[in-house]
Design an enzyme around this catalytic site. Structure first.
Site, mmCIF file in Angstrom:
data_model
loop_
_atom_site.group_PDB
_atom_site.id
_atom_site.type_symbol
_atom_site.label_atom_id
_atom_site.label_comp_id
_atom_site.label_asym_id
_atom_site.label_seq_id
_atom_site.Cartn_x
_atom_site.Cartn_y
_atom_site.Cartn_z
ATOM 1 N N GLU A 216 41.977 23.737 5.193
ATOM 2 C CA GLU A 216 41.151 24.867 4.558
ATOM 3 C C GLU A 216 40.473 25.752 5.493
ATOM 4 O O GLU A 216 39.901 25.374 6.346
ATOM 5 C CB GLU A 216 40.060 24.416 3.432
ATOM 6 C CG GLU A 216 40.929 23.848 2.173
ATOM 7 C CD GLU A 216 39.827 23.341 1.310
ATOM 8 O OE1 GLU A 216 38.682 23.833 1.345
ATOM 9 O OE2 GLU A 216 40.562 22.639 0.502
ATOM 10 N N HIS B 21 39.387 26.603 -3.120
ATOM 11 C CA HIS B 21 38.311 25.755 -3.269
ATOM 12 C C HIS B 21 36.952 26.301 -4.073
ATOM 13 O O HIS B 21 35.959 26.118 -3.817
ATOM 14 C CB HIS B 21 37.714 25.230 -2.115
ATOM 15 C CG HIS B 21 37.268 23.821 -2.054
ATOM 16 N ND1 HIS B 21 37.309 22.903 -1.039
ATOM 17 C CD2 HIS B 21 36.585 23.106 -2.943
ATOM 18 C CE1 HIS B 21 36.670 21.709 -1.193
ATOM 19 N NE2 HIS B 21 36.273 21.951 -2.577
HETATM 20 C C1 DGY Z 1 32.250 19.332 -3.467
HETATM 21 O O1 DGY Z 1 31.078 19.281 -4.193
HETATM 22 O O2 DGY Z 1 32.665 18.039 -2.786
HETATM 23 C C2 DGY Z 1 33.180 20.321 -3.901
HETATM 24 O O3 DGY Z 1 34.183 20.158 -3.274
HETATM 25 C C3 DGY Z 1 32.651 21.559 -3.575
HETATM 26 O O4 DGY Z 1 31.532 21.908 -4.489
#
Ligand code: DGY
Length: 333
Positions: free
Chosen positions: A279, A298
């Site tokens: 990413e 994301h």
């Molecule tokens: C997490 O909290 O792990 C998410 O991927 C982002 O908020």
């Protein structure tokens, strides 16, 4: 007064509380601190609030002799070397619960969007290609009454299952549903199995059976060595040709090359992802050109309320860690 490094500006007002108590430096850019900057700034810090974009690994921990609290602004902690932190006795905090509903909402939004082919339909309108009402155009799949397979019946998996009940879906799940993260073992389910009376979820279903029976497969397990590439070419081959894969967890749970190949070959019908590997996807990454793939950047926890609560939890965890108190949301190894 301790020295604290926060690797990005965070929504809400909780960082001001931290700044009032400790000498706090906040990385001001939109992009994360480059590795050299991250190492330099954490080297002299007592505490850090990190994001999932920051590798808090053994090298960084070695370079930070005074570091005594790590607070990760996420529920996932795969960016933190928990063993290296534990070896130094550094507590690690995370932000569970406050993002559960936001993430489950997004998983369902992706599921619905992919099932009903919303991106293609909306694009057709923008392209001036809505010329009349057509009986056989933009046909998607039924969600109501379909079978949903949940891989990892933790907090978020259970919240997705609750939403599925409103659609009268049959819900299968790996894992027993007891733990927060939602465990899964590649060869089979974890937990007691059978139908949980209240929830209408068949839990403890072996992964292979879940893949073969589901119209939609939604991933909610944490990324660990055991779940890296859990959904590989073989797993994708077990899915129905009409099935849709939804991933709001971590990109590396899916072997992305295998997924792109499966979409190109029609092994599965589609994928709706909020996460990918790596990413962000770089221009030219084959995932961006894969057919029947919807990718969002994301945003699972991206509601104002969830992100502000995440800031509060991250600050509370760090303050506790710096004071030598147990963090309210400490990751247990
Ligand atoms: C997490 O909290 O792990 C998410 O991927 C982002 O908020």
């Amino acid at each position: 007064m301790a020295r604290v490094f926060v690797t990005r500006r965070l929504p809400g007002s909780a960082l001001a509380r931290l700044g009032a108590e400790h000498e706090t430096e906040v990385w001001p850019d939109r992009l994360p601190p480059p590795r050299a900057e991250l190492l330099e700034r954490t080297a002299g810090a007592d505490g850090v609030i990190s994001l999932l974009t920051d590798a808090i690994d053994a090298e960084l921990i070695d370079h930070a002799p005074g570091l005594r609290a790590i607070s990760n602004y996420a529920v996932g902690t795969d960016n933190v070397d928990l063993a290296a932190a534990a070896a130094r006795g550094i507590p690690v905090g995370h932000t569970p619960d406050v993002l559960t509903d936001a993430t489950a909402d997004l998983a369902f939004a992706l599921l619905l969007a992919a099932a009903r082919r919303l991106p293609a339909a909306a694009q057709a309108v923008r392209d001036g290609n809505w010329v009349t009402w057509e009986p056989a155009r933009h046909l998607g799949q039924s969600v109501h009454g379909a079978t949903l397979g949940i891989v990892g019946l933790g907090r978020i998996g259970r919240a997705v299952a609750a939403r599925a009940r409103g659609f009268e879906m049959e819900v299968l799940a790996t894992g027993g549903g007891g733990g927060g993260g939602g465990g899964v073992s590649p060869g089979g389910g974890v937990g007691g199995g059978g139908v949980s009376p209240g929830g209408g979820v068949s839990s403890g279903v072996p992964l292979e059976e879940l893949l073969a029976r589901s119209d939609f497969v939604s991933l909610h397990c944490p990324l660990t060595p055991a779940t890296r590439h859990l959904i590989d070419a073989r797993a994708l081959g077990l899915m129905r040709p009409t099935a849709i894969l939804v991933n709001t967890a971590r990109g590396a749970i899916v072997d992305q090359d295998a997924l792109v190949a499966a979409l190109e070959q029609g092994t599965i019908a589609g994928a709706a992802l909020d996460v990918c590997d790596p990413e962000p996807a770089a221009p030219g990454d084959p995932v961006l050109a894969a057919p029947n793939l919807l990718l969002t950047p994301h945003i699972g926890s991206a509601t104002a309320a969830a992100r502000e609560r995440m800031t509060e939890l991250a600050v509370e965890n760090l303050l506790a860690g710096l004071e030598g108190r147990p963090m309210p949301h400490q990751v247990l190894r």
